[in-house]
Write a protein that holds these residues in place. Sequence first.
Motif, PDB file in Angstrom:
ATOM      1  N   ALA A   1       7.021   4.625   3.464  1.00  0.00           N
ATOM      2  CA  ALA A   1       5.559   4.714   3.524  1.00  0.00           C
ATOM      3  C   ALA A   1       5.142   5.722   4.584  1.00  0.00           C
ATOM      4  N   ILE A   2       3.996   6.352   4.334  1.00  0.00           N
ATOM      5  CA  ILE A   2       3.405   7.307   5.270  1.00  0.00           C
ATOM      6  C   ILE A   2       1.959   6.910   5.476  1.00  0.00           C
ATOM      7  N   GLY A   3       1.523   6.894   6.743  1.00  0.00           N
ATOM      8  CA  GLY A   3       0.132   6.625   7.076  1.00  0.00           C
ATOM      9  C   GLY A   3      -0.527   7.890   7.589  1.00  0.00           C
ATOM     10  N   PHE A   4      -1.787   8.106   7.219  1.00  0.00           N
ATOM     11  CA  PHE A   4      -2.523   9.301   7.611  1.00  0.00           C
ATOM     12  C   PHE A   4      -3.567   8.951   8.662  1.00  0.00           C
ATOM     13  N   GLY A   5      -3.130   8.629   9.861  1.00  0.00           N
ATOM     14  CA  GLY A   5      -4.032   8.271  10.947  1.00  0.00           C
ATOM     15  C   GLY A   5      -3.257   8.096  12.233  1.00  0.00           C
ATOM     16  N   ASN A   6      -3.985   7.878  13.314  1.00  0.00           N
ATOM     17  CA  ASN A   6      -3.364   7.696  14.626  1.00  0.00           C
ATOM     18  C   ASN A   6      -2.877   6.271  14.860  1.00  0.00           C
ATOM     19  N   THR A   7      -3.452   5.317  14.129  1.00  0.00           N
ATOM     20  CA  THR A   7      -3.055   3.911  14.240  1.00  0.00           C
ATOM     21  C   THR A   7      -3.077   3.325  12.827  1.00  0.00           C
ATOM     22  N   MET A   8      -2.843   2.036  12.732  1.00  0.00           N
ATOM     23  CA  MET A   8      -2.914   1.376  11.413  1.00  0.00           C
ATOM     24  C   MET A   8      -4.325   0.910  11.083  1.00  0.00           C
ATOM     25  N   THR A   9      -5.284   1.142  11.972  1.00  0.00           N
ATOM     26  CA  THR A   9      -6.655   0.732  11.733  1.00  0.00           C
ATOM     27  C   THR A   9      -7.400   1.835  10.984  1.00  0.00           C
ATOM     28  N   ASN A  10      -7.984   1.468   9.836  1.00  0.00           N
ATOM     29  CA  ASN A  10      -8.737   2.405   9.000  1.00  0.00           C
ATOM     30  C   ASN A  10      -7.900   3.638   8.642  1.00  0.00           C
ATOM     31  N   THR A  11      -6.745   3.378   8.053  1.00  0.00           N
ATOM     32  CA  THR A  11      -5.791   4.435   7.745  1.00  0.00           C
ATOM     33  C   THR A  11      -5.384   4.392   6.276  1.00  0.00           C
ATOM     34  N   ASP A  12      -5.416   5.566   5.654  1.00  0.00           N
ATOM     35  CA  ASP A  12      -4.954   5.744   4.281  1.00  0.00           C
ATOM     36  C   ASP A  12      -3.436   5.836   4.292  1.00  0.00           C
ATOM     37  N   MET A  13      -2.757   5.256   3.304  1.00  0.00           N
ATOM     38  CA  MET A  13      -1.297   5.218   3.279  1.00  0.00           C
ATOM     39  C   MET A  13      -0.769   5.426   1.860  1.00  0.00           C
ATOM     40  N   ILE A  14       0.458   5.953   1.784  1.00  0.00           N
ATOM     41  CA  ILE A  14       1.204   6.059   0.531  1.00  0.00           C
ATOM     42  C   ILE A  14       2.496   5.277   0.707  1.00  0.00           C
ATOM     43  N   SER A  15       2.908   4.579  -0.339  1.00  0.00           N
ATOM     44  CA  SER A  15       4.179   3.866  -0.328  1.00  0.00           C
ATOM     45  C   SER A  15       4.943   4.178  -1.606  1.00  0.00           C
ATOM     46  N   TRP A  16       6.245   4.451  -1.450  1.00  0.00           N
ATOM     47  CA  TRP A  16       7.147   4.605  -2.584  1.00  0.00           C
ATOM     48  C   TRP A  16       8.145   3.462  -2.502  1.00  0.00           C
ATOM     49  N   GLN A  17       8.272   2.684  -3.561  1.00  0.00           N
ATOM     50  CA  GLN A  17       9.112   1.490  -3.565  1.00  0.00           C
ATOM     51  C   GLN A  17      10.087   1.556  -4.732  1.00  0.00           C
ATOM     52  N   VAL A  18      11.336   1.149  -4.478  1.00  0.00           N
ATOM     53  CA  VAL A  18      12.343   1.090  -5.534  1.00  0.00           C
ATOM     54  C   VAL A  18      13.001  -0.279  -5.497  1.00  0.00           C
ATOM     55  N   THR A  19      12.961  -0.997  -6.617  1.00  0.00           N
ATOM     56  CA  THR A  19      13.585  -2.308  -6.733  1.00  0.00           C
ATOM     57  C   THR A  19      14.417  -2.332  -8.009  1.00  0.00           C
ATOM     58  N   ASN A  20      15.732  -2.449  -7.833  1.00  0.00           N
ATOM     59  CA  ASN A  20      16.656  -2.492  -8.971  1.00  0.00           C
ATOM     60  C   ASN A  20      16.422  -1.339  -9.947  1.00  0.00           C
TER      61      ASN A  20
ATOM     62  N   VAL B   1      13.738   0.439 -10.441  1.00  0.00           N
ATOM     63  CA  VAL B   1      12.365   0.584 -10.926  1.00  0.00           C
ATOM     64  C   VAL B   1      11.492   1.037  -9.758  1.00  0.00           C
ATOM     65  N   GLY B   2      10.781   2.154  -9.955  1.00  0.00           N
ATOM     66  CA  GLY B   2       9.990   2.722  -8.874  1.00  0.00           C
ATOM     67  C   GLY B   2       8.500   2.523  -9.048  1.00  0.00           C
ATOM     68  N   LYS B   3       7.805   2.428  -7.904  1.00  0.00           N
ATOM     69  CA  LYS B   3       6.348   2.301  -7.878  1.00  0.00           C
ATOM     70  C   LYS B   3       5.806   3.196  -6.775  1.00  0.00           C
ATOM     71  N   THR B   4       4.740   3.907  -7.087  1.00  0.00           N
ATOM     72  CA  THR B   4       3.988   4.683  -6.099  1.00  0.00           C
ATOM     73  C   THR B   4       2.680   3.947  -5.878  1.00  0.00           C
ATOM     74  N   ARG B   5       2.333   3.680  -4.621  1.00  0.00           N
ATOM     75  CA  ARG B   5       1.132   2.898  -4.336  1.00  0.00           C
ATOM     76  C   ARG B   5       0.263   3.585  -3.277  1.00  0.00           C
ATOM     77  N   ASP B   6      -1.043   3.471  -3.463  1.00  0.00           N
ATOM     78  CA  ASP B   6      -2.038   3.967  -2.517  1.00  0.00           C
ATOM     79  C   ASP B   6      -2.589   2.756  -1.768  1.00  0.00           C
ATOM     80  N   TYR B   7      -2.486   2.768  -0.444  1.00  0.00           N
ATOM     81  CA  TYR B   7      -2.938   1.640   0.370  1.00  0.00           C
ATOM     82  C   TYR B   7      -4.005   2.078   1.363  1.00  0.00           C
ATOM     83  N   TRP B   8      -4.758   1.097   1.833  1.00  0.00           N
ATOM     84  CA  TRP B   8      -5.710   1.285   2.924  1.00  0.00           C
ATOM     85  C   TRP B   8      -5.446   0.176   3.937  1.00  0.00           C
TER      86      TRP B   8
END
Length: 85
Positions: free
Chosen positions: A13-32, A34-41
């Motif tokens: 995961a990558i966060g686009f901010g100085n802290t975890m407060t009010n920060t946009d994030m991307i996560s790439w996940q692989v399970t067995n 199977v991959g998922k790309t997710r947009d988080y806040w």
Amino acid sequence: MFRATVPDNSWLAIGFGNTMTNTDMISWQVTNGVGKTRDYWSNSHSTPQLDRISNLKDEVAPLFDATTKTMTFVTRRPLDTGDTT
């Protein structure tokens, strides 16, 4: 554009901010394989929530390499998504 190679049964995961407060994030996940790309806040130093509007686009379908047991993602997003919540 991001190109991420992630081992099976893990995430990156990558966060686009100085802290975890009010920060946009991307996560790439692989399970067995199977991959998922997710947009988080993230609102605080806790588990972030899925962003109400996903600004991510996988340029190609995530590709799993059974030999190396890794998945490669190619994901695009605007530099400034305008996200506020």
